[in-house]
Design a protein around this motif. Structure first.
Motif, PDB file in Angstrom:
ATOM      1  N   MET A 151     -12.230   7.505  -5.669  1.00 35.75           N
ATOM      2  CA  MET A 151     -11.043   6.663  -5.613  1.00 35.75           C
ATOM      3  C   MET A 151     -11.370   5.241  -6.079  1.00 35.75           C
ATOM      4  N   SER A 154      -7.029   6.889 -10.297  1.00 31.99           N
ATOM      5  CA  SER A 154      -6.313   7.709  -9.299  1.00 31.99           C
ATOM      6  C   SER A 154      -4.883   7.219  -9.112  1.00 31.99           C
ATOM      7  N   LYS A 203       3.262   5.198   6.934  1.00 32.61           N
ATOM      8  CA  LYS A 203       1.967   5.091   6.237  1.00 32.61           C
ATOM      9  C   LYS A 203       0.899   5.977   6.875  1.00 32.61           C
ATOM     10  N   LEU A 228       0.286   9.342   6.075  1.00 33.71           N
ATOM     11  CA  LEU A 228      -0.434  10.022   4.990  1.00 33.71           C
ATOM     12  C   LEU A 228      -1.080   8.955   4.108  1.00 33.71           C
ATOM     13  N   ASP A 229      -2.289   9.220   3.697  1.00 31.43           N
ATOM     14  CA  ASP A 229      -3.044   8.282   2.882  1.00 31.43           C
ATOM     15  C   ASP A 229      -2.446   8.088   1.498  1.00 31.43           C
ATOM     16  N   SER A 230      -2.741   6.933   0.918  1.00 29.44           N
ATOM     17  CA  SER A 230      -2.429   6.756  -0.496  1.00 29.44           C
ATOM     18  C   SER A 230      -3.133   7.860  -1.263  1.00 29.44           C
ATOM     19  N   PHE A 231      -2.530   8.357  -2.264  1.00 28.15           N
ATOM     20  CA  PHE A 231      -3.109   9.329  -3.195  1.00 28.15           C
ATOM     21  C   PHE A 231      -3.227  10.748  -2.642  1.00 28.15           C
ATOM     22  N   THR A 246       0.816  -1.226   0.000  1.00 30.97           N
ATOM     23  CA  THR A 246       0.000   0.000   0.000  1.00 30.97           C
ATOM     24  C   THR A 246       0.838   1.260   0.000  1.00 30.97           C
ATOM     25  N   GLU A 247       1.912   1.258   0.807  1.00 30.64           N
ATOM     26  CA  GLU A 247       2.671   2.505   0.959  1.00 30.64           C
ATOM     27  C   GLU A 247       3.361   2.930  -0.330  1.00 30.64           C
ATOM     28  N   PHE A 285       1.866   3.356  -2.962  1.00 31.88           N
ATOM     29  CA  PHE A 285       0.921   4.242  -3.642  1.00 31.88           C
ATOM     30  C   PHE A 285       0.844   5.623  -3.004  1.00 31.88           C
ATOM     31  N   ILE A 286       1.821   5.952  -2.164  1.00 32.65           N
ATOM     32  CA  ILE A 286       1.843   7.300  -1.589  1.00 32.65           C
ATOM     33  C   ILE A 286       2.712   8.220  -2.445  1.00 32.65           C
ATOM     34  N   LEU A 324      -1.508   9.336 -10.049  1.00 34.04           N
ATOM     35  CA  LEU A 324      -0.472   9.638  -9.061  1.00 34.04           C
ATOM     36  C   LEU A 324       0.880   9.734  -9.766  1.00 34.04           C
ATOM     37  N   ILE A 330      -1.024  12.602  -1.621  1.00 35.96           N
ATOM     38  CA  ILE A 330       0.147  13.380  -1.995  1.00 35.96           C
ATOM     39  C   ILE A 330      -0.118  14.227  -3.254  1.00 35.96           C
ATOM     40  N   VAL A 331      -0.982  13.724  -4.137  1.00 34.74           N
ATOM     41  CA  VAL A 331      -1.299  14.476  -5.363  1.00 34.74           C
ATOM     42  C   VAL A 331      -1.885  15.831  -4.984  1.00 34.74           C
ATOM     43  N   GLN A 388       0.438  12.733 -12.967  1.00 34.36           N
ATOM     44  CA  GLN A 388       0.165  14.094 -12.488  1.00 34.36           C
ATOM     45  C   GLN A 388       1.382  14.714 -11.806  1.00 34.36           C
ATOM     46  N   LEU A 389       2.156  13.882 -11.131  1.00 32.96           N
ATOM     47  CA  LEU A 389       3.322  14.407 -10.419  1.00 32.96           C
ATOM     48  C   LEU A 389       4.586  14.301 -11.273  1.00 32.96           C
ATOM     49  N   VAL A 439       0.876  18.014  -3.142  1.00 34.36           N
ATOM     50  CA  VAL A 439       1.855  18.623  -4.052  1.00 34.36           C
ATOM     51  C   VAL A 439       1.207  19.764  -4.848  1.00 34.36           C
TER      52      VAL A 439
END
Lengths: 490, 76
Positions: free
Chosen positions: A401, A239, B27, B29-32, A213-214, A216-217, A243, B34-35, A246-247, B38
């Motif tokens: 999401m 989404s 972990k 901060l949630d997934s996604f 999971t991490e 996907f941060i 990620l 960060i978009v 977009q970045l 930023v």
């Protein structure tokens, strides 16, 4: 073949040494996975067949072994997220009444706080490996997933072996798998969408890589991981793909192995898709559309490189195992382009229905010319080329999401709070934020409301923005004026 | 720094940003999310965060993010 279990055994015989499933730290070959399943299975032998068994699904290889062990034992599984609020888990368990729960070591604390009297297993390793398998088959259930229901009550959707097999055959014919396919799993195993990854992998003898999971941060680490694991096939929510694009992670690193990129669950913004096409030009891209009430997906749209005149991606055409019609309010079939109608699906992949709820099942599943038909609640139209294009939901359901959420369920949870007089929940499409508008009868701060909702809703359903009103605006009918409130967030 | 705190609070008000040093690796901060983060930092500070900064080191704490913002401002 008429059961997922038989398909699994065939694959074990064909590819015993191939990696079946891997997570960050470990992996099982098909042979090892089968051995692990046997050790779990002998513990499940004491249950009568055809019972539901819940699984607190983690992102690891043992969850996959647990799922298959339940299938082999002649029962069906309910994948659950153990981090859901206690109230919600209790409601699901009360509805499904599973005979046992299989989970992870860290779930022991969760179980202590639940109203569950049945057996709970974490360390599933029995020395007795000579168990017999008596799997369910054909139209008997394979698994059940719980979706968001507008009343706030949990709603279980039951899917049969035949339904899933129908999807696997159709999909694998349409998009044949290459010899060394490595699937990069993004959706948690407690979500229905992950069933595609899992069963396509088993059916085609591929490798399922469960991505942590991490990853996907932050995007750069995610792409590095795809490359390290040589992942070449993905089916993600947009989404997750956004990620990366977009970045601008492509400036730093590019996926080297990806050949098939499927996306499902929500609309993929065309601007982001263009970035993918530019940076990963040799992959095939396919937009998929499905619904919890059908195994796998029912529509697909293959992307060609020319996205010039496209604002929103079409849902495309029906899968070979599905018949789709658009109908108006009088149940008349619409064939001309541009006219909005509701999507009706007829397919052997349709779910069996809602668990213990004939009324809701009969409201949307019915027989027509001896075929089962599902009324989806999704509105669509045809474009000039005859592709289906999504318009909106008929009710207040949204996709966030990649997860299906009934705004009504969030409202129902808020209405249960004595501090809230009335409320209305809207979705800010542009900024992708669930917004709650509420009227209070006692002093409460936004973060206090959020905290109270945590006991009632899954994290992803908690409104991102909460606006407190002294008096909510009403329309001429005396109802909360949703249109006016919608304007405030536009 | 205050502006950065405001952005973070909007994204998830339940995190104790003052003490948390492990936002990504832990972990938290949630997934996604960060978009969104930023995008808001870029807009608020009028900077472009290049992907070389998109690694845990620069996002694990408020201080790390603040240093990253300063570094980008200096580069420009």
């Amino acid at each position: 073949m008429d059961s997922i279990w038989k398909i699994f055994l065939t694959t074990v015989t064909k590819f015993p040494q191939k990696i079946a499933v891997a997570d960050q730290n470990s992996s099982y070959t098909y042979e090892e996975l089968f051995a692990k399943i046997k050790s779990i299975n002998s513990l499940l032998a004491k249950y009568q067949r055809k019972n539901p068994i819940a699984i607190f699904a983690g992102r690891n290889i043992d969850t996959v072994a647990q799922i298959l062990a339940v299938i082999g034992s002649g029962n069906y599984y309910i994948p659950l997220d153990s981090s859901l609020p206690k109230e919600k888990l209790n409601a699901i368990l009360a509805d499904a009444k599973p005979v046992a729960i299989l989970g992870q070591k860290e779930d022991e604390k969760v179980i202590e706080n639940l109203n569950f009297q049945g057996d709970f297993y974490t360390n599933l390793d029995s020395s007795d490996k000579d168990c017999e398998f008596s799997p369910l088959s054909g139209d008997e259930p394979l698994y059940m997933v719980y979706t968001s229901g507008s009343t706030g009550n949990p709603k279980g959707v039951l899917k049969s072996n035949n339904a899933v097999i129908s999807f696997l055959e159709a999909f694998s014919t349409l998009f044949p798998f290459e010899e060394e396919t490595i699937i990069g799993n993004q959706t948690p195993l407690f979500f229905d969408a992950s069933a595609k990854d899992l069963y396509l992998s088993i059916y085609n003898g591929a490798t399922l890589e469960i991505i942590p999971t991490e990853k996907f941060i932050l995007p750069v680490g995610l792409v590095n991981y795809l490359n390290e694991r040589k992942i070449n096939w993905i089916c993600w929510v947009p989404s997750a793909l956004c990620l990366i694009s977009q970045l601008n992670a492509f400036m730093e690193v590019k996926p080297e192995y990806l050949k098939r990129i499927f996306f499902v669950g929500e609309a993929f913004p065309v601007k982001q898709l263009k970035k993918w096409l530019e940076n990963v030009p040799n992959a095939k891209y396919v937009n998929l559309y499905g619904s919890s009430e059908i195994a796998g997906v029912c529509c697909y749209y293959e992307i060609n490189n020319n996205l010039e005149n496209i604002d929103v991606l079409p849902m495309g055409k029906a899968m070979p195992n599905c018949e789709i019609t658009l109908r108006d309010e009088k149940n008349q079939i619409i064939n001309e382009s541009g006219v909005v109608g509701e999507i009706f699906i007829s397919s052997p992949a349709l779910a069996l229905g809602y668990y213990h709820n004939e009324e809701q099942t009969n409201a949307v599943f019915f027989k027509e010319d001896n075929k089962r038909v599902f009324q989806s609640g999704d509105l669509a139209r045809y474009d000039e080329e005859g592709n289906l294009c999504f318009v909106s939901r008929k009710d207040f359901q949204i996709k966030y999401m990649g997860r299906r959420i009934e705004l009504g369920e969030i409202e129902a949870a808020c209405d249960k709070l004595p501090e809230i007089n009335r409320c209305c929940c809207l979705y800010d499409e542009k900024r992708k934020i669930i917004t709650l508008f509420c009227e209070l009868n006692s002093e409460l701060t936004v973060s206090e409301i959020r905290n109270l909702l945590k006991d009632k809703l899954a994290t992803y359903m908690i409104p991102g923005k909460i606006n407190i009103y002294e008096k909510l605006p009403l329309n001429a009918n005396g109802k909360i004026d949703r249109q006016l409130l919608k304007k405030t967030i536009m | 720094m205050e502006k950065l705190m405001e952005i973070l609070m909007e994204i998830n008000p339940d995190i104790d940003y003052k003490t948390e040093k492990n936002l990504i690796d832990g972990k938290i901060l949630d997934s996604f999310s960060i978009v969104n983060l930023v995008a808001q930092i870029s807009e608020t500070f009028d900077i472009e965060i290049s992907p070389k900064y998109l690694i845990p080191k620069y996002f694990n704490s408020v201080d790390a993010m603040w240093e990253m913002i300063q570094a980008i401002l200096d580069e420009e």
